[in-house]
Structure formats: C-alpha cells, structure tokens
Motif scaffolding. Structure first.
Motif, PDB file in Angstrom:
ATOM      1  N   ASP A 144       5.746  -8.291  -6.252  1.00 37.38           N
ATOM      2  CA  ASP A 144       6.600  -7.146  -6.582  1.00 37.38           C
ATOM      3  C   ASP A 144       7.260  -6.520  -5.354  1.00 37.38           C
ATOM      4  OD1 ASP A 144       5.908  -7.423  -9.266  1.00 37.38           O
ATOM      5  OD2 ASP A 144       4.172  -6.104  -9.058  1.00 37.38           O
ATOM      6  N   LEU A 145       7.062  -7.104  -4.195  1.00 37.21           N
ATOM      7  CA  LEU A 145       7.555  -6.512  -2.952  1.00 37.21           C
ATOM      8  C   LEU A 145       9.059  -6.726  -2.790  1.00 37.21           C
ATOM      9  CD1 LEU A 145       6.124  -5.012  -0.639  1.00 37.21           C
ATOM     10  CD2 LEU A 145       5.992  -7.176   0.589  1.00 37.21           C
ATOM     11  N   ASP A 146       9.742  -5.694  -2.327  1.00 43.58           N
ATOM     12  CA  ASP A 146      11.168  -5.779  -1.985  1.00 43.58           C
ATOM     13  C   ASP A 146      11.269  -6.318  -0.561  1.00 43.58           C
ATOM     14  OD1 ASP A 146      13.845  -5.450  -1.419  1.00 43.58           O
ATOM     15  OD2 ASP A 146      13.837  -3.268  -1.576  1.00 43.58           O
ATOM     16  N   VAL A 147      11.724  -7.574  -0.408  1.00 44.65           N
ATOM     17  CA  VAL A 147      11.756  -8.244   0.884  1.00 44.65           C
ATOM     18  C   VAL A 147      13.189  -8.552   1.294  1.00 44.65           C
ATOM     19  CG1 VAL A 147      10.961 -10.242   2.217  1.00 44.65           C
ATOM     20  CG2 VAL A 147       9.516  -9.309   0.391  1.00 44.65           C
ATOM     21  N   SER A 148      13.545  -8.196   2.534  1.00 45.82           N
ATOM     22  CA  SER A 148      14.846  -8.553   3.085  1.00 45.82           C
ATOM     23  C   SER A 148      14.646  -9.241   4.428  1.00 45.82           C
ATOM     24  CB  SER A 148      15.726  -7.306   3.266  1.00 45.82           C
ATOM     25  OG  SER A 148      15.138  -6.402   4.190  1.00 45.82           O
ATOM     26  N   VAL A 149      15.655 -10.000   4.868  1.00 44.57           N
ATOM     27  CA  VAL A 149      15.549 -10.750   6.123  1.00 44.57           C
ATOM     28  C   VAL A 149      16.808 -10.534   6.953  1.00 44.57           C
ATOM     29  CG1 VAL A 149      14.101 -12.503   5.023  1.00 44.57           C
ATOM     30  CG2 VAL A 149      16.569 -12.881   5.203  1.00 44.57           C
TER      31      VAL A 149
ATOM     32  N   LEU B  56       0.820  -1.211   0.000  1.00 48.96           N
ATOM     33  CA  LEU B  56       0.000   0.000   0.000  1.00 48.96           C
ATOM     34  C   LEU B  56       0.851   1.256   0.000  1.00 48.96           C
ATOM     35  CD1 LEU B  56      -2.984  -0.460   2.510  1.00 48.96           C
ATOM     36  CD2 LEU B  56      -3.120   0.098   0.082  1.00 48.96           C
ATOM     37  N   ARG B  57       1.931   1.214   0.764  1.00 47.66           N
ATOM     38  CA  ARG B  57       2.777   2.393   0.936  1.00 47.66           C
ATOM     39  C   ARG B  57       3.936   2.458  -0.053  1.00 47.66           C
ATOM     40  NH1 ARG B  57       2.654   5.092   5.965  1.00 47.66           N
ATOM     41  NH2 ARG B  57       0.919   4.436   7.302  1.00 47.66           N
ATOM     42  N   GLY B  58       4.138   1.410  -0.847  1.00 51.99           N
ATOM     43  CA  GLY B  58       5.260   1.370  -1.770  1.00 51.99           C
ATOM     44  C   GLY B  58       6.592   1.303  -1.056  1.00 51.99           C
ATOM     45  N   LEU B  59       6.640   0.539   0.045  1.00 49.79           N
ATOM     46  CA  LEU B  59       7.829   0.450   0.883  1.00 49.79           C
ATOM     47  C   LEU B  59       8.397  -0.968   0.876  1.00 49.79           C
ATOM     48  CD1 LEU B  59       6.602   2.440   4.019  1.00 49.79           C
ATOM     49  CD2 LEU B  59       8.153   3.251   2.211  1.00 49.79           C
ATOM     50  N   PRO B  60       9.678  -1.123   1.189  1.00 50.92           N
ATOM     51  CA  PRO B  60      10.234  -2.470   1.356  1.00 50.92           C
ATOM     52  C   PRO B  60       9.735  -3.116   2.638  1.00 50.92           C
ATOM     53  CG  PRO B  60      11.898  -0.804   1.842  1.00 50.92           C
ATOM     54  CD  PRO B  60      10.696  -0.064   1.317  1.00 50.92           C
ATOM     55  N   LEU B  61       9.826  -4.435   2.686  1.00 41.92           N
ATOM     56  CA  LEU B  61       9.434  -5.222   3.848  1.00 41.92           C
ATOM     57  C   LEU B  61      10.678  -5.879   4.425  1.00 41.92           C
ATOM     58  CD1 LEU B  61       7.030  -6.403   5.534  1.00 41.92           C
ATOM     59  CD2 LEU B  61       7.091  -8.363   3.969  1.00 41.92           C
TER      60      LEU B  61
END
Length: 292
Positions: free
Chosen positions: A81-86, A30-35
C-alpha cells in the motif's frame, strides 16, 4: 492541503542500500508517509555526451534506472500500500541527498555503497550526508533484521546532551518508540574531571556526586515532555559519552543522537559522539540535527 514530506532513501544497487530500502519502507508505513528512492551519480563526467548520442542514454544512466526500478519493486512487495516514487539525478550523491533532506521527513542510508573502500568503517557519502542534512538521517549500522515496524522488540536509545528541554533528538526518539510500541531509554553520560578528585577521606566521592546530580537534572529536563504513553527508562552513567551510548545500544533497535548545525558552509558539524557511534554502533543510528 500540505503534501506530506516523504521518507527518502539513497540507493545505488548495493546490498547496504537495499537493506536501507527495506527499513525505510517500514518507516514510511509506520508514519503513513510516501517513500522516495533516489539514485545520484555523475555518470556524464566519466562517459561524456557522445555515448548518449549514439545509444540514447549513458550506460550508467541505464544502470541507475534499473537500480531504482528494482528498489521500487522491492519496496512495494514489502509494503503493497506504500506510495513509492523514484528519481535519478546526474550529480554527486552527497550534494543530491543533502538537498533532498530539505524536503524530507527523514533520510535513510546504508553504511556504504558500491564505491566504498573496504577499510572504511562508514562510507563517505553516509558520513557527509549525516553531517549536513536538514532532516534526521538514519544510517543502517549493525546486524539488525532490516525492520522498523510496530511490535519490533528492540528498544529505542537516545543520548541526552546539552540541548535542554526542547531537544529534537529526544522528540524524534520518543516518537519512534511510541510508533513501534517499544520502550525509550534516555541515557546521559557524565564524568568527574581528574582535577576535582581528592584523597581527603572526608571529601571522597563529593565531586563525583555533584556531577552525577547535575546529570540527573539535565536528563530529567530533557525528557520532561516525553508523552505519558511511552515507556521511559532513564540512566545516568559515568564515562565517555561515545562508549556509554555504544554499550547502552548494544542490543537496541535504534540509537538516536543529536548533531548541532551552525550557519557555516565548511566542516562536518557532526560532533565526536555522533561520529563515533556512526562508525561503531551495532544497530541503526539516527542523527537528528539541532540548529544553534
């Protein structure tokens, strides 16, 4: 160019934390942010360094890496399309997540994780982080559908306190309502102290009317800057704030409350209203800090 601050999720493999991943993935989209998915545990305290020498990694670290990798795959399936990092951090989850909050847009948590006691209404990690984080903390209460998406039917409810016109909680709630395309319901509770009541027939109701008028004025001031494209509903209700908000949010998509932060290093700094709704709300709760 300044890098966008992520939505951070605390994960530990429990069902509540996986539901938090789903909700946070929607919020980030929704916010166009990475996760950013974070697992924190002091496994070295319990397993020691000798085990790491023998097999390369402590068992708990192997588990943690599996947990965050599985959560990342889940988030990407939900939002391709989400930018996901761990990240896997060898420290107490409360301290790790509070530190993460300093560089996060918001932090999302389940009600409690694998270590939660069954008799607890809210896990100690979620409660501590909500009380000390520098960014808004969303705790996934209730039997919601794990969605924070545009077109979600549930309205956003915000409790209006004593912050005045520039209320971080109201700003956050208005932004959430606008992004989701749902109404914003601003609620201000008020009470008439018992010592102000009177049995005189000509004075009946006068003190209560004055308290209600003050509540209306405070509510109008707090929502004065809500954008015109947000459908806004205002309510003043007589009663204890915690009960008024719980009733108002019974079928809401999100309940937003403020929490004052003071420059001290002890105590929960949460307030009775925020503490109560975190334990008893039937929908997700966002606790928005306000420095005083």
């Amino acid at each position: 160019m300044t890098k966008a601050l992520p939505i951070v999720v605390g994960v530990d493999g429990s069902e509540p934390s996986l539901r938090a991943v789903d909700w946070a993935a929607d919020e980030a989209a929704l916010r166009g942010l990475p996760l950013r998915l974070v697992y924190a545990s002091l496994w070295e305290r319990y397993e020691g360094t000798s085990l790491a020498d023998d097999v390369g990694k402590p068992d708990e670290q192997v588990l943690a890496e599996d947990v965050v990798d599985s959560a990342a795959r889940r988030a990407r399936r939900r939002r391709p399309d989400l930018d996901v990092s761990v990240d896997v951090l060898p420290e107490e989850p409360e301290y790790a997540l509070v530190r993460e909050s300093r560089l996060a847009t918001a932090l999302v948590l389940g009600t409690r994780g694998r270590g939660g006691l069954t008799e607890m209404l809210l896990g100690s990690v979620s409660l501590t982080v909500a009380a000390h984080a520098d960014c808004p903390v969303i705790v996934l209460r209730g039997s919601h559908d794990d969605r924070a998406a545009a077109g979600t039917r549930g309205r956003v409810v915000v409790g209006v306190g004593e912050d005045g016109k520039d209320s971080p909680a109201v700003r956050f709630a208005a932004d959430e309502a606008r992004r989701r395309g749902v109404p914003l319901e601003a609620v201000r509770a008020w009470r008439c102290p018992a010592y102000e009541t009177t049995d005189h027939p000509l004075m009946s109701g006068e003190p209560a009317r004055l308290h209600e008028e003050r509540a209306v004025e405070a509510l109008d001031t707090a929502v004065a800057d809500v954008p015109a494209d947000v459908e806004l509903h205002r309510h003043t209700v007589e009663g204890h704030a915690r009960r008024v908000l719980l009733d108002a949010a019974a079928d809401a998509g999100l309940l937003v409350v403020g929490a004052k932060r003071r420059d001290v290093t002890f105590g929960l700094q949460l307030g009775r209203v925020a503490h109560a709704v975190l334990h008893h709300a039937t929908c997700p709760v966002a606790v928005v800090p306000h420095r005083v």
